[in-house]
Scaffold this motif. Structure first.
Motif: not given
Ligand code: FES
Ligand SMILES: [Fe+2]
Length: 379
Positions: A263-281
């Motif tokens: 799952y990728g989440f984006f907060v315009f303009p610059s922010g993003s999070l990627a949720a992947s199993g036990d990890m969020v980047v």
């Protein structure tokens, strides 16, 4: 192409049957468009700058340039997070260098005026005999700061609308990842030689994985993987990419759907999070100038997962992995920036595998030309 033509082209992305075309190349190189972005995008948007673990102690700060504006986010003695301009009220020297650290006071390196963590002037030598100078009225200008589930955002518009209402659906999607209980195990700050939009549009698609990340990401999230996107607001959109094989998280209790998708989440303009199993980047792509982008990010994990491990080993492994992926993107995107400067570059047709890129263009167009434009929802 002059700036009015670029903006007119951007506005077409807001129409009901906008063509799936990439940005005009001039959008990545135009100084006039950059000036407009500084004012209309970065002058009034929520920019992700840090994870709260970096700002846990009183006096902890992160200093950076947000589209050329020197900014510091700092935790005060009273525990409050504040955003301040670092430009000295005497003769314009930034009172703290870019980077992160801890301090009790910001001392301007030029003539040693001192400012408290709330921005108030607390000392200025050899100023008493200037009757026009009122030290009690002297302070660094403040910006708006908002913390959302551990992520720290700053907005140069001190009277900005709150961000959280725009992130409600993303918050619901992320409930099982238990963001407030995650701890940052590694972080990085890099500078890439490309326009910020080159980096942000890349983050909005998984299609490039086959080209830039053939050995690292392609086996788990192949470039051709099923990809769905959703826009929740002009400030928030997300992307779901199906894994080649479901993950098996060890700590988080995730649904079958969550195990099967990145799952990728984006907060315009610059922010993003990627949720992947036990990890969020998390990753934030913040311009410092027309062709320089600050890349700040971190890896978050459930505390339960790392408490019996050596933190240094966990940090080194996570940093090494992130550095490898970042280097792959960086090398490619700096080359794209060179392509954008070519006289022979043209707009190209987008693939159905990169629908998120169009959502980003819509947010950009809305910020730059038509703030009343509505949003498409699911694609
Ligand atoms: S510019 Fe900061 S003290 Fe002079
Ligand atoms: Fe990438």
């Amino acid at each position: 192409m002059d700036v009015r033509e670029i903006v007119a082209e951007l506005e077409r992305y807001l129409g009901p049957d906008a063509a799936a075309l990439s940005l005009p190349p001039a959008a990545f190189t135009s100084p006039e468009l950059w000036e407009r972005e500084r004012e209309r995008v970065f002058g009034r948007s929520w920019v992700l700058v840090a994870h709260v673990d970096e700002l846990a102690e009183p006096g902890a700060y992160v200093a950076l340039s947000v589209a050329g504006e020197p900014v510091v986010v700092v935790r005060g003695e009273d525990g409050v997070l504040r955003g301040l301009s670092t430009v000295c009220r005497h003769r314009l020297m930034p009172v703290v260098e870019e980077g992160s650290g801890r301090t009790d006071v910001f001392t301007c390196p030029y003539h040693l005026w001192r400012y408290g963590l709330d921005g108030r002037l607390v000392g200025a030598t050899h100023m008493k005999r200037n009757p026009a100078f009122d030290p009690s009225a002297c302070r660094l200008p403040g910006f708006a700061v908002e913390e959302w589930q551990g992520f720290v955002f700053v907005n140069l518009d001190a009277s900005a609308e709150p961000l959280a209402p725009h992130l409600r659906r993303i918050g619901e999607d992320l409930v099982n990842y238990r963001l407030p209980e995650l701890t940052q195990v590694a972080g990085w700050t890099e500078e890439w030689h490309c326009n910020w939009k080159v980096a942000v549009e890349n983050a909005h698609e998984n299609y490039h994985v086959m080209g830039f990340h053939p050995e690292t990401l392609q086996p788990t999230t192949p470039g051709g993987a099923e990809t769905r996107v959703r826009a929740d607001s002009p400030w928030a959109d997300s992307m779901r990419v199906r894994y080649a094989a479901p993950l098996e998280p060890v700590v988080l209790d995730l649904t079958e759907e969550e195990r099967a998708h990145l799952y990728g989440f984006f907060v315009f303009p610059s922010g993003s999070l990627a949720a992947s199993g036990d990890m969020v980047v998390w990753l934030s792509l913040i311009p410092s100038s027309l062709d320089r982008t600050l890349v700040r990010g971190g890896v978050l994990m459930p505390t339960a997962m790392v408490e019996h491990q050596d933190r240094d080993t966990v940090r080194k492994e996570a940093e090494a992995y992130a550095a490898m992926i970042n280097a792959e993107d960086r090398r490619g995107l700096e080359a794209v920036q060179r392509g954008a400067a070519s006289r022979f570059g043209e707009r190209g047709h987008l693939s159905p595998k990169e629908p998120g890129v169009l959502l980003f263009y819509r947010s950009l167009a809305r910020a730059l030309c038509r703030e009343d434009a509505d949003y498409p929802g699911e694609l």
